[in-house]
Scaffold this active site. Structure first.
Site, mmCIF file in Angstrom:
data_model
loop_
_atom_site.group_PDB
_atom_site.id
_atom_site.type_symbol
_atom_site.label_atom_id
_atom_site.label_comp_id
_atom_site.label_asym_id
_atom_site.label_seq_id
_atom_site.Cartn_x
_atom_site.Cartn_y
_atom_site.Cartn_z
ATOM 1 N N GLY A 94 0.826 -1.396 0.457
ATOM 2 C CA GLY A 94 0.058 0.296 0.033
ATOM 3 C C GLY A 94 1.059 1.622 -0.077
ATOM 4 O O GLY A 94 0.361 2.378 0.806
ATOM 5 N N ALA A 95 1.758 1.120 -0.373
ATOM 6 C CA ALA A 95 3.112 2.438 -0.408
ATOM 7 C C ALA A 95 2.402 3.158 -1.917
ATOM 8 O O ALA A 95 3.773 4.306 -1.466
ATOM 9 C CB ALA A 95 4.615 1.603 -0.761
ATOM 10 N N ASP A 144 -2.241 -6.994 -5.013
ATOM 11 C CA ASP A 144 -3.312 -7.224 -4.505
ATOM 12 C C ASP A 144 -2.935 -7.765 -2.878
ATOM 13 O O ASP A 144 -2.975 -9.399 -3.164
ATOM 14 C CB ASP A 144 -4.141 -7.675 -5.033
ATOM 15 C CG ASP A 144 -5.789 -8.057 -3.979
ATOM 16 O OD1 ASP A 144 -5.228 -7.465 -2.703
ATOM 17 O OD2 ASP A 144 -6.762 -7.832 -4.636
ATOM 18 N N ASN A 196 0.913 -2.558 5.434
ATOM 19 C CA ASN A 196 0.416 -1.106 5.582
ATOM 20 C C ASN A 196 -0.542 -1.194 4.849
ATOM 21 O O ASN A 196 -1.906 -0.331 5.056
ATOM 22 C CB ASN A 196 1.542 0.138 5.098
ATOM 23 C CG ASN A 196 0.865 0.817 5.153
ATOM 24 O OD1 ASN A 196 0.435 1.206 5.904
ATOM 25 N ND2 ASN A 196 0.713 1.613 3.871
ATOM 26 N N SER A 217 -4.182 -0.092 13.869
ATOM 27 C CA SER A 217 -5.154 1.242 14.119
ATOM 28 C C SER A 217 -5.487 0.970 16.183
ATOM 29 O O SER A 217 -6.065 0.309 16.761
ATOM 30 C CB SER A 217 -6.156 1.114 13.577
ATOM 31 O OG SER A 217 -7.436 2.350 13.964
ATOM 32 N N TYR A 244 -14.165 -3.386 10.239
ATOM 33 C CA TYR A 244 -12.520 -2.793 10.439
ATOM 34 C C TYR A 244 -12.067 -3.188 11.543
ATOM 35 O O TYR A 244 -10.422 -3.168 11.721
ATOM 36 C CB TYR A 244 -12.974 -1.004 9.966
ATOM 37 C CG TYR A 244 -11.102 -0.217 9.653
ATOM 38 C CD1 TYR A 244 -10.148 -0.077 8.724
ATOM 39 C CD2 TYR A 244 -10.991 0.590 11.295
ATOM 40 C CE1 TYR A 244 -9.625 0.766 8.835
ATOM 41 C CE2 TYR A 244 -9.807 0.775 10.906
ATOM 42 C CZ TYR A 244 -8.410 0.929 10.272
ATOM 43 O OH TYR A 244 -7.416 1.544 9.769
ATOM 44 N N ALA A 274 -12.205 -5.069 14.017
ATOM 45 C CA ALA A 274 -12.314 -6.607 14.201
ATOM 46 C C ALA A 274 -11.100 -6.524 13.308
ATOM 47 O O ALA A 274 -10.207 -7.766 13.566
ATOM 48 C CB ALA A 274 -13.321 -7.197 14.155
HETATM 49 P P1 NDP Z 1 -4.867 5.358 2.189
HETATM 50 O O1 NDP Z 1 -6.108 4.883 1.709
HETATM 51 O O2 NDP Z 1 -4.505 7.229 1.990
HETATM 52 O O3 NDP Z 1 -3.496 4.351 1.571
HETATM 53 C C1 NDP Z 1 -3.827 2.897 1.234
HETATM 54 C C2 NDP Z 1 -3.057 2.334 0.142
HETATM 55 O O4 NDP Z 1 -3.374 1.267 0.311
HETATM 56 C C3 NDP Z 1 -4.028 3.166 -1.078
HETATM 57 O O5 NDP Z 1 -1.965 2.946 -1.950
HETATM 58 C C4 NDP Z 1 -4.120 1.763 -2.003
HETATM 59 O O6 NDP Z 1 -4.417 1.973 -3.179
HETATM 60 C C5 NDP Z 1 -3.144 0.799 -0.993
HETATM 61 N N1 NDP Z 1 -3.866 -0.677 -0.749
HETATM 62 C C6 NDP Z 1 -5.907 -0.968 -0.661
HETATM 63 N N2 NDP Z 1 -6.318 -1.656 -0.954
HETATM 64 C C7 NDP Z 1 -4.893 -2.967 -1.337
HETATM 65 C C8 NDP Z 1 -4.452 -4.162 -1.492
HETATM 66 N N3 NDP Z 1 -5.730 -5.135 -1.634
HETATM 67 N N4 NDP Z 1 -3.466 -4.225 -2.238
HETATM 68 C C9 NDP Z 1 -2.827 -3.670 -1.762
HETATM 69 N N5 NDP Z 1 -3.031 -2.151 -1.483
HETATM 70 C C10 NDP Z 1 -3.690 -1.552 -1.397
HETATM 71 O O7 NDP Z 1 -5.002 4.871 3.514
HETATM 72 P P2 NDP Z 1 -3.593 4.776 5.408
HETATM 73 O O8 NDP Z 1 -2.385 6.321 3.753
HETATM 74 O O9 NDP Z 1 -4.491 6.389 6.100
HETATM 75 O O10 NDP Z 1 -3.762 3.718 5.467
HETATM 76 C C11 NDP Z 1 -2.824 3.389 5.070
HETATM 77 C C12 NDP Z 1 -2.851 1.807 6.690
HETATM 78 O O11 NDP Z 1 -3.387 2.744 8.050
HETATM 79 C C13 NDP Z 1 -3.723 1.014 6.086
HETATM 80 O O12 NDP Z 1 -3.574 -0.119 6.947
HETATM 81 C C14 NDP Z 1 -5.085 2.078 7.169
HETATM 82 O O13 NDP Z 1 -5.952 1.207 7.801
HETATM 83 C C15 NDP Z 1 -4.129 2.327 8.581
HETATM 84 N N6 NDP Z 1 -4.406 3.388 9.207
HETATM 85 C C16 NDP Z 1 -4.877 4.397 9.358
HETATM 86 C C17 NDP Z 1 -5.246 5.219 9.680
HETATM 87 C C18 NDP Z 1 -5.861 6.608 9.359
HETATM 88 O O14 NDP Z 1 -6.443 7.603 9.947
HETATM 89 N N7 NDP Z 1 -5.372 7.353 8.331
HETATM 90 C C19 NDP Z 1 -5.620 5.644 11.121
HETATM 91 C C20 NDP Z 1 -4.577 3.720 11.746
HETATM 92 C C21 NDP Z 1 -4.609 2.938 10.729
HETATM 93 P P3 NDP Z 1 -5.651 2.337 -4.008
HETATM 94 O O15 NDP Z 1 -5.072 4.439 -4.192
HETATM 95 O O16 NDP Z 1 -5.626 1.576 -5.151
HETATM 96 O O17 NDP Z 1 -6.620 2.911 -3.108
#
Ligand code: NDP
Length: 248
Positions: free
Chosen positions: A12-13, A62, A89, A141, A155, A157
């Site tokens: 998810g970078a 994915d 992430n 989280s 989410y 859970a």
């Molecule tokens: P974003 O939605 O900004 O970014 C998430 C990234 O993950 C996107 O690039 C997305 O791709 C990618 N992604 C989504 N689904 C998949 C998948 N199946 N396989 C690979 N990549 C995927 O989220 P955040 O940066 O805010 O969150 C990052 C992590 O931090 C998550 O695990 C989230 O639950 C956790 N978190 C975030 C908080 C917040 O307040 N922001 C609070 C607590 C935890 P695409 O662009 O295609 O959607």
């Protein structure tokens, strides 16, 4: 530089917290696999990292698909010959109430947030065990600790599962010199939270002693610490990055 000669995979970078993590890793001298479900954002982030003299490899993966996860890890090994760091992430959010939650909606979130962390850890730990070293960080989280404030039960859970997975992995991988920890962010300013209702955000802000939301970079700095030598005696831990909204 804290991560010179290290090789890291971050899922998810392409954007958000994951992007901040790979930027911080590049600054600290690591080579990075920029994995994301969105090939375009992975490529764009990798291009940015190359301007920092980082060997950055974008991979479309994915995390909920075991075939794509195995391919991601095998490609990383082919290119870099080792994996020192994995950051699970990638995650998706849901705020559906239990009354209207469908089985599909439950599975959708569980498959990415929890199964994804399991699949990626299992694929990478094979190589870390052979190396007898490695660092895994899972992004949990605040929702896991409080049952979700605005987040749905699926989410919350899934993230509670991530925290428990962290402890199980930490126990099973400790004999191989692999540390596994989690970071539990509170509310962080990314695309995930930007469209939350104004009244929800205002109410949350009032509960945060530091009186602001966090930045992706602040989460990334905690991850850098956990994968650095400075954290060699830390395993199975969850570090809150939440502005004090919840204190143990
Ligand atoms: P974003 O939605 O900004 O970014 C998430 C990234 O993950 C996107 O690039 C997305 O791709 C990618 N992604 C989504 N689904 C998949 C998948 N199946 N396989 C690979 N990549 C995927 O989220 P955040 O940066 O805010 O969150 C990052 C992590 O931090 C998550 O695990 C989230 O639950 C956790 N978190 C975030 C908080 C917040 O307040 N922001 C609070 C607590 C935890 P695409 O662009 O295609 O959607």
């Amino acid at each position: 530089m804290k991560l010179r000669d290290k090789v890291a995979i971050v899922t998810g970078a392409g954007r958000g917290i994951g992007k901040a993590i790979v930027v911080a890793f590049a600054r600290e001298g690591a080579d990075v696999v920029v994995a994301d479900i969105d090939a375009q954002s992975a490529k764009e982030t990798a291009n940015e990292l190359r301007t920092m003299r980082c060997e950055a490899l974008p991979i479309k993966a994915d995390v909920s698909d075991s075939t794509e996860v195995i391919e991601m890890v095998e490609t990383a090994i082919k290119v870099f010959k080792k994996i020192d760091i994995l950051v699970n992430n990638a995650g998706i959010f849901s705020s559906v109430s239990l009354d209207s939650m469908t089985e599909d909606e439950w599975d959708r979130v569980m498959n990415v947030n929890l199964k994804g962390a399991f699949l990626c850890s299992q694929a990478a730990m094979k190589y870390m065990k052979k190396q007898r070293s490695g660092k895994i960080v899972n992004i949990g989280s605040l929702a896991a600790e409080v049952g979700g404030i605005f987040a749905g039960a699926n989410y919350a859970a899934s993230k509670a599962g991530v925290i428990c997975l962290t402890k199980s992995l930490a126990k099973q991988l400790a004999p191989y010199g692999i540390n596994v920890n989690a970071v539990a962010p509170g509310v962080i300013e990314t695309d995930m939270t930007k469209n939350w209702p104004k009244e929800v955000k205002e109410s949350l802000l009032k509960q945060i002693p530091l009186n602001r939301f966090g930045t992706p970079e602040e989460v990334a700095e905690t991850v850098v610490f956990l994968v650095s030598d400075g954290a060699n005696y830390i395993t199975g831990a969850t570090i809150d990055v939440n502005g004090g909204i919840r204190m143990d």
